[in-house]
Structure formats: C-alpha cells, structure tokens
Design a protein around this motif. Structure first.
Motif, mmCIF file in Angstrom:
data_model
loop_
_atom_site.group_PDB
_atom_site.id
_atom_site.type_symbol
_atom_site.label_atom_id
_atom_site.label_comp_id
_atom_site.label_asym_id
_atom_site.label_seq_id
_atom_site.Cartn_x
_atom_site.Cartn_y
_atom_site.Cartn_z
ATOM 1 N N ASP A 1 -49.948 -18.967 33.207
ATOM 2 C CA ASP A 1 -51.201 -18.218 33.155
ATOM 3 C C ASP A 1 -51.032 -16.823 32.564
ATOM 4 O OD1 ASP A 1 -52.296 -20.394 34.385
ATOM 5 O OD2 ASP A 1 -52.381 -19.487 36.382
ATOM 6 N N ASP A 2 -49.868 -16.229 32.802
ATOM 7 C CA ASP A 2 -49.638 -14.853 32.361
ATOM 8 C C ASP A 2 -48.229 -14.745 31.810
ATOM 9 O OD1 ASP A 2 -49.331 -12.157 31.956
ATOM 10 O OD2 ASP A 2 -49.773 -11.557 34.019
ATOM 11 N N GLU A 3 -48.102 -14.739 30.514
ATOM 12 C CA GLU A 3 -46.789 -14.750 29.873
ATOM 13 C C GLU A 3 -46.174 -13.358 29.775
ATOM 14 O OE1 GLU A 3 -47.191 -16.724 26.147
ATOM 15 O OE2 GLU A 3 -47.653 -18.679 27.040
ATOM 16 N N THR A 4 -46.826 -12.351 30.338
ATOM 17 C CA THR A 4 -46.308 -10.987 30.253
ATOM 18 C C THR A 4 -45.675 -10.509 31.558
ATOM 19 O OG1 THR A 4 -48.439 -10.009 30.890
ATOM 20 C CG2 THR A 4 -48.055 -10.407 28.538
ATOM 21 N N THR A 5 -46.037 -11.134 32.662
ATOM 22 C CA THR A 5 -45.526 -10.703 33.969
ATOM 23 C C THR A 5 -44.288 -11.490 34.353
ATOM 24 O OG1 THR A 5 -47.752 -10.109 34.704
ATOM 25 C CG2 THR A 5 -46.076 -10.426 36.411
ATOM 26 N N LYS A 6 -43.208 -10.778 34.675
ATOM 27 C CA LYS A 6 -41.982 -11.455 35.074
ATOM 28 C C LYS A 6 -42.101 -11.959 36.513
ATOM 29 C CE LYS A 6 -38.309 -9.996 32.087
ATOM 30 N NZ LYS A 6 -36.838 -9.854 32.086
ATOM 31 N N LEU A 7 -41.586 -13.163 36.745
ATOM 32 C CA LEU A 7 -41.654 -13.779 38.068
ATOM 33 C C LEU A 7 -40.290 -13.761 38.745
ATOM 34 C CD1 LEU A 7 -43.788 -16.972 37.319
ATOM 35 C CD2 LEU A 7 -44.579 -14.706 38.016
ATOM 36 N N PRO A 8 -40.253 -13.463 40.047
ATOM 37 C CA PRO A 8 -38.999 -13.560 40.793
ATOM 38 C C PRO A 8 -38.531 -15.017 40.892
ATOM 39 C CG PRO A 8 -40.640 -12.290 41.998
ATOM 40 C CD PRO A 8 -41.352 -12.981 40.878
ATOM 41 N N VAL A 9 -37.294 -15.171 41.364
ATOM 42 C CA VAL A 9 -36.658 -16.488 41.423
ATOM 43 C C VAL A 9 -36.097 -16.729 42.818
ATOM 44 C CG1 VAL A 9 -34.779 -17.928 40.516
ATOM 45 C CG2 VAL A 9 -36.056 -16.407 38.974
ATOM 46 N N LEU A 10 -36.321 -17.932 43.340
ATOM 47 C CA LEU A 10 -35.655 -18.388 44.561
ATOM 48 C C LEU A 10 -34.654 -19.462 44.181
ATOM 49 C CD1 LEU A 10 -35.362 -18.466 47.658
ATOM 50 C CD2 LEU A 10 -37.180 -20.180 47.705
ATOM 51 N N MET A 11 -33.396 -19.239 44.511
ATOM 52 C CA MET A 11 -32.341 -20.229 44.293
ATOM 53 C C MET A 11 -32.214 -21.083 45.550
ATOM 54 S SD MET A 11 -29.724 -21.049 42.077
ATOM 55 C CE MET A 11 -29.372 -19.519 41.173
ATOM 56 N N TYR A 12 -32.284 -22.424 45.380
ATOM 57 C CA TYR A 12 -32.124 -23.329 46.525
ATOM 58 C C TYR A 12 -30.885 -24.182 46.313
ATOM 59 C CZ TYR A 12 -32.765 -27.066 49.882
ATOM 60 O OH TYR A 12 -32.562 -27.976 50.890
ATOM 61 N N LYS B 1 -34.616 -10.011 40.416
ATOM 62 C CA LYS B 1 -35.355 -10.141 41.680
ATOM 63 C C LYS B 1 -35.212 -11.594 42.128
ATOM 64 C CE LYS B 1 -39.244 -8.139 42.435
ATOM 65 N NZ LYS B 1 -40.679 -7.735 42.367
ATOM 66 N N MET B 2 -34.124 -11.844 42.837
ATOM 67 C CA MET B 2 -33.779 -13.227 43.180
ATOM 68 C C MET B 2 -33.343 -13.300 44.639
ATOM 69 S SD MET B 2 -31.271 -15.802 41.054
ATOM 70 C CE MET B 2 -30.117 -14.483 40.788
ATOM 71 N N SER B 3 -33.786 -14.359 45.307
ATOM 72 C CA SER B 3 -33.370 -14.644 46.675
ATOM 73 C C SER B 3 -32.701 -16.008 46.712
ATOM 74 C CB SER B 3 -34.567 -14.596 47.619
ATOM 75 O OG SER B 3 -35.052 -13.273 47.743
ATOM 76 N N ILE B 4 -32.093 -16.338 47.848
ATOM 77 C CA ILE B 4 -31.318 -17.570 47.926
ATOM 78 C C ILE B 4 -31.530 -18.258 49.274
ATOM 79 C CG2 ILE B 4 -29.193 -16.451 48.779
ATOM 80 C CD1 ILE B 4 -27.691 -18.399 46.782
ATOM 81 N N ASP C 1 -26.019 -7.294 45.993
ATOM 82 C CA ASP C 1 -26.658 -6.629 44.866
ATOM 83 C C ASP C 1 -27.404 -7.605 43.964
ATOM 84 O OD1 ASP C 1 -24.134 -7.731 44.264
ATOM 85 O OD2 ASP C 1 -23.962 -6.527 42.437
ATOM 86 N N VAL C 2 -27.137 -8.905 44.126
ATOM 87 C CA VAL C 2 -27.758 -9.936 43.289
ATOM 88 C C VAL C 2 -28.951 -10.574 43.994
ATOM 89 C CG1 VAL C 2 -27.401 -12.158 42.134
ATOM 90 C CG2 VAL C 2 -25.607 -10.404 42.075
ATOM 91 N N PHE C 3 -28.822 -10.829 45.294
ATOM 92 C CA PHE C 3 -29.842 -11.567 46.032
ATOM 93 C C PHE C 3 -30.570 -10.640 47.010
ATOM 94 C CE2 PHE C 3 -26.513 -14.619 44.902
ATOM 95 C CZ PHE C 3 -27.265 -15.510 44.139
ATOM 96 N N GLN C 4 -31.900 -10.689 46.952
ATOM 97 C CA GLN C 4 -32.726 -9.810 47.780
ATOM 98 C C GLN C 4 -32.793 -10.256 49.230
ATOM 99 O OE1 GLN C 4 -34.198 -6.991 46.224
ATOM 100 N NE2 GLN C 4 -32.831 -7.739 44.623
#
Length: 290
Positions: A42-53, A146-149, A168-171
């Motif tokens: 929907d919005d190609e300009t806003t960066k999205l955070p990432v969840l690693m599973y 901006k990544m969590s795990i 420092d990598v995972f929030q």
C-alpha cells in the motif's frame, strides 16, 4: 546473491513469499519464507519493521507460515515476518539424516566447530551474516534496523540466544516453550557435543542461562509462554524456563523474564497459535507500532 521467489501466496491481505538462495555461508541452497503485510504494497515509501521467527526441531519454514497465524497481526501492526529454515539441507554429510533431533532440521542455530559439521552447519553466521543482510539489500522497504525475534522450542532457544548475544540488532525477544538451558538437557547435550565438541566454554557461548548473566543491552522484558501439558516440559524436562528465570536473577534482566505457564496446552502449533496474538502485540510495542 539474490533470492529466487519460488511461490507467492496471497494471505490475510498480504503475501507469503517462499524464497530460495545459494548461501556462501552454509555452502548449500537455503529456503526462507517471508510474509509481507498489506502495508508493504500500500505504501512503498514507509519502511516496515521485521519479526524473525525461528522454528523448532524437524520444522521447515512452512510449518509456522501455515499454522502459527502471524499474518493477521502482521497486517494489524504493519511488520514483516521472516521464517528461516532450521538447518542446511542436502549437505551430504554421513549421519545427518539418522535422527530427528540432530543434523537435518536440527541445526541449533549455532556455528559448528567439529568436523564434518563445521563446513555447512553454520546457522548462526547464516542468519546474522547472510540472511539479514540479504533481506536488507533485496527489500528496500523492510527495516532490518528495527527487528525483533521470536521462536518455538529449539527456535525459542535460538531466539533467546540471538537476542542475548545481539541486543543491538534485536529490539525485543519472545519464545514459545523454549529450550532455555541446552547445556543441561538431552537435546542440547547431543547437539552441542557433536557440533561444538567437549569444550564447555563454547557451549556457554550459546546457552541462554549463561548468556543472560552477561547481557549488556537495554532492560526490556522477555516474554515466554509454556504449556503445562507439554510432555517435553512436564515429563522429559527438555524445556526448563524456570532455569532462565533463576539465572536472570544474577543479571541486569532480574525480574524481566515474563514467564507464563498456561494450563492444558501442549507443544504443538495449537498452543503457538493460541498465544501468537500476545507475542505480536508485545513485539509491536518495542518496534514502535503501538
């Protein structure tokens, strides 16, 4: 190296991508699934955070993609979900397919030091030095800063280990029925001794109960759910979340291990999907989404 999109599946308003790539770290082809919520399109300009599973023993990226139901909450909050594999596959190492809890599907998210495993079984470096940078370079609007795990079982151990080693990598970090003290349970001892040898100082570099005592990151809670009807918890004692709570009393995270023992739940994806909402809400908070 770039990802090959093998399949694209519409799901909950977004898309699940089944990807593959040749990894210079493992020396094998690796597969990974990525769920992109509707906000990505929907919005190609806003960066999205990432969840690693991170998945558990025997699993592929498909298990959680099909049965955990992260997708509706990824869309609600606006984060992508990355589902790596649990080991290299097709390394052609003698014995890698002999048992379900070691070798194929059981990489334990570490870098093996012992032959013949040290050539291919480098899942720690694969995720940190190959997969995450690949995602950053291939998907401009995914923000790997901006990544969590999160993870389940062996993957719950992996989530705890990665987070405690890389604050420092995972929030934020959460886990479903994690192996918290692999140095002191059957699954962990089997894998650590074969992958890492007999040097217990190497084991400590991957054991959450040792790592939590040396944690240097921000004081944020770690969310854990554990079912009381889980045989690996109640009978086999492979899963010992209380040990992490006890170990944390000697660390900056004293009082920050938010352990929920939930009556009647087992080790399956019925359990995970029942509490995935709470975990997504938890990570959304620390990813700045709610």
């Amino acid at each position: 190296m770039t990802f090959t999109t093998d399949t694209s599946i519409s799901s909950f308003g977004g898309k699940l991508l089944k990807l593959s790539h040749d990894s210079p770290v493992t020396g094998t082809k690796m597969v990974v699934n990525i769920y992109l919520p509707h906000q990505y399109f929907d919005d190609e300009t806003t960066k999205l955070p990432v969840l690693m599973y991170l998945s558990g023993l025997t699993c592929t990226p498909d298990n959680a993609s099909e049965k955990a139901f992260f997708q509706p909450y990824a869309n609600q909050y606006g984060f992508a979900v990355v589902f790596p594999d649990t080991s290299p596959r097709g390394a052609n190492i003698e014995g890698e397919d002999d048992s379900w809890d070691f070798g194929t599907g059981a990489g334990f998210y570490l870098d093996a030091t012992q032959k013949p495993w040290n050539k291919n079984y480098k899942m720690y470096s694969y995720i940190m030095k190959d997969l995450i940078p690949q995602i950053a370079s291939s998907y401009d609007t995914l923000d790997t800063h901006k990544m969590s795990i999160c993870g389940h079982s062996m993957g719950g151990y992996g989530a705890l280990m990665f987070y405690l080693r890389n604050p420092d990598v995972f929030q934020s970090c959460s886990a479903f029925a994690p192996i918290t003290n692999p140095s002191e349970c059957q699954w962990g001892k089997k894998s650590f001794s074969n992958y890492l040898g007999d040097d217990k100082t190497l084991w400590a570099e991957y054991d959450p109960c040792d790592l939590v005592k040396k944690f240097t990151g921000d004081k944020r809670p770690i969310l854990i759910h554990q079912g009381t009807a889980d045989a690996f918890y109640a009978k086999d004692h492979q899963l010992q979340p209380e040990k992490l709570v006890n170990a944390s009393t000697q660390s900056p995270l004293n009082g920050m291990i938010d352990l929920h023992l939930v009556d009647g739940y087992d080790h399956s994806y019925y359990f995970i999907s029942s509490f995935v909402k709470e975990h997504c809400q938890f990570h959304a908070k620390y990813l700045g989404l709610n």
